[in-house]
Motif scaffolding. Structure first.
Motif, PDB file in Angstrom:
ATOM      1  N   LEU A 170       0.798  -1.232   0.000  1.00 31.97           N
ATOM      2  CA  LEU A 170       0.000   0.000   0.000  1.00 31.97           C
ATOM      3  C   LEU A 170       0.828   1.279   0.000  1.00 31.97           C
ATOM      4  O   LEU A 170       0.408   2.284  -0.559  1.00 31.97           O
ATOM      5  N   VAL A 171       2.004   1.255   0.613  1.00 31.30           N
ATOM      6  CA  VAL A 171       2.794   2.481   0.736  1.00 31.30           C
ATOM      7  C   VAL A 171       4.060   2.419  -0.119  1.00 31.30           C
ATOM      8  O   VAL A 171       4.334   3.326  -0.896  1.00 31.30           O
ATOM      9  N   ASN A 172       4.828   1.363   0.050  1.00 38.31           N
ATOM     10  CA  ASN A 172       6.098   1.255  -0.684  1.00 38.31           C
ATOM     11  C   ASN A 172       5.894   0.947  -2.159  1.00 38.31           C
ATOM     12  O   ASN A 172       6.815   1.091  -2.949  1.00 38.31           O
ATOM     13  N   GLN A 173       4.712   0.489  -2.493  1.00 42.45           N
ATOM     14  CA  GLN A 173       4.354   0.140  -3.870  1.00 42.45           C
ATOM     15  C   GLN A 173       5.284  -0.921  -4.457  1.00 42.45           C
ATOM     16  O   GLN A 173       5.612  -0.888  -5.639  1.00 42.45           O
ATOM     17  N   THR A 174       5.683  -1.860  -3.610  1.00 49.48           N
ATOM     18  CA  THR A 174       6.425  -3.027  -4.074  1.00 49.48           C
ATOM     19  C   THR A 174       5.433  -3.879  -4.852  1.00 49.48           C
ATOM     20  O   THR A 174       4.275  -4.001  -4.440  1.00 49.48           O
ATOM     21  N   PRO A 175       5.848  -4.452  -5.985  1.00 48.70           N
ATOM     22  CA  PRO A 175       4.909  -5.278  -6.757  1.00 48.70           C
ATOM     23  C   PRO A 175       4.254  -6.349  -5.882  1.00 48.70           C
ATOM     24  O   PRO A 175       4.919  -7.040  -5.111  1.00 48.70           O
ATOM     25  N   LYS A 176       2.950  -6.450  -6.021  1.00 46.56           N
ATOM     26  CA  LYS A 176       2.164  -7.347  -5.182  1.00 46.56           C
ATOM     27  C   LYS A 176       2.655  -8.792  -5.257  1.00 46.56           C
ATOM     28  O   LYS A 176       2.733  -9.477  -4.242  1.00 46.56           O
ATOM     29  N   ALA A 177       3.013  -9.239  -6.445  1.00 42.47           N
ATOM     30  CA  ALA A 177       3.482 -10.624  -6.609  1.00 42.47           C
ATOM     31  C   ALA A 177       4.759 -10.876  -5.798  1.00 42.47           C
ATOM     32  O   ALA A 177       4.923 -11.942  -5.206  1.00 42.47           O
ATOM     33  N   VAL A 178       5.638  -9.892  -5.764  1.00 44.87           N
ATOM     34  CA  VAL A 178       6.887 -10.018  -4.999  1.00 44.87           C
ATOM     35  C   VAL A 178       6.578 -10.094  -3.507  1.00 44.87           C
ATOM     36  O   VAL A 178       7.123 -10.934  -2.785  1.00 44.87           O
ATOM     37  N   VAL A 179       5.700  -9.226  -3.042  1.00 46.97           N
ATOM     38  CA  VAL A 179       5.344  -9.189  -1.622  1.00 46.97           C
ATOM     39  C   VAL A 179       4.681 -10.500  -1.204  1.00 46.97           C
ATOM     40  O   VAL A 179       5.014 -11.070  -0.165  1.00 46.97           O
ATOM     41  N   ILE A 180       3.755 -10.984  -2.015  1.00 50.06           N
ATOM     42  CA  ILE A 180       3.074 -12.242  -1.688  1.00 50.06           C
ATOM     43  C   ILE A 180       4.072 -13.388  -1.647  1.00 50.06           C
ATOM     44  O   ILE A 180       4.056 -14.211  -0.726  1.00 50.06           O
ATOM     45  N   ASP A 181       4.965 -13.439  -2.618  1.00 51.40           N
ATOM     46  CA  ASP A 181       5.969 -14.502  -2.655  1.00 51.40           C
ATOM     47  C   ASP A 181       6.847 -14.471  -1.405  1.00 51.40           C
ATOM     48  O   ASP A 181       7.099 -15.503  -0.779  1.00 51.40           O
ATOM     49  N   GLU A 182       7.305 -13.298  -1.032  1.00 51.39           N
ATOM     50  CA  GLU A 182       8.146 -13.160   0.166  1.00 51.39           C
ATOM     51  C   GLU A 182       7.355 -13.493   1.434  1.00 51.39           C
ATOM     52  O   GLU A 182       7.865 -14.177   2.320  1.00 51.39           O
TER      53      GLU A 182
END
Length: 125
Positions: free
Chosen positions: A89-101
């Motif tokens: 929501l804030v850092n705008q890291t790609p959602k797929a990357v965040v979910i994977d991590e």
């Protein structure tokens, strides 16, 4: 330090903060072995996450099944979801990357099926 390593430090720090009601800055300071030099990314996924903690909890509660609440989750699951909210929501890291991590952290540190819950909640975020 790689982002994955920073996420593990953040998870440890957020876990201590949530479990012991300990100041997040102190948790990060201790996790960094007494250094005040904290990368901006690590600062964001720890200190900034706690600054928005209430809003993230409300968001997560809306994404859970009606018979579940944030407080019913394990403290590790809570920490992973809070950190992931900040990243998406804030850092705008790609959602797929965040979910994977987040799924990887859940598989490593949480109960066997926790990663499914983490994946489902973050997929709807």
């Amino acid at each position: 330090m790689k982002r994955h390593e920073q996420r593990e430090i953040a998870l440890n720090s957020l876990y201590q903060h949530l479990l012991l009601n300990k100041d997040i800055r102190k948790c990060v300071y201790e996790a960094m072995h007494g250094t005040n030099e904290i990368d901006g990314y690590l600062y964001s996924i720890t200190v900034d996450t706690v600054a928005h903690e209430y809003n993230y909890i409300q968001t997560i509660n809306h994404l859970l099944r009606k018979d579940w609440t944030f407080n019913r989750l394990s403290v590790l699951e809570q920490a992973i979801l809070l950190m992931a909210c900040q990243e998406i929501l804030v850092n705008q890291t790609p959602k797929a990357v965040v979910i994977d991590e987040a799924v990887g952290l859940a598989k490593k540190y949480c109960d066997d099926d926790s990663y499914k819950l983490i994946n489902g909640v973050l997929d709807r975020l």
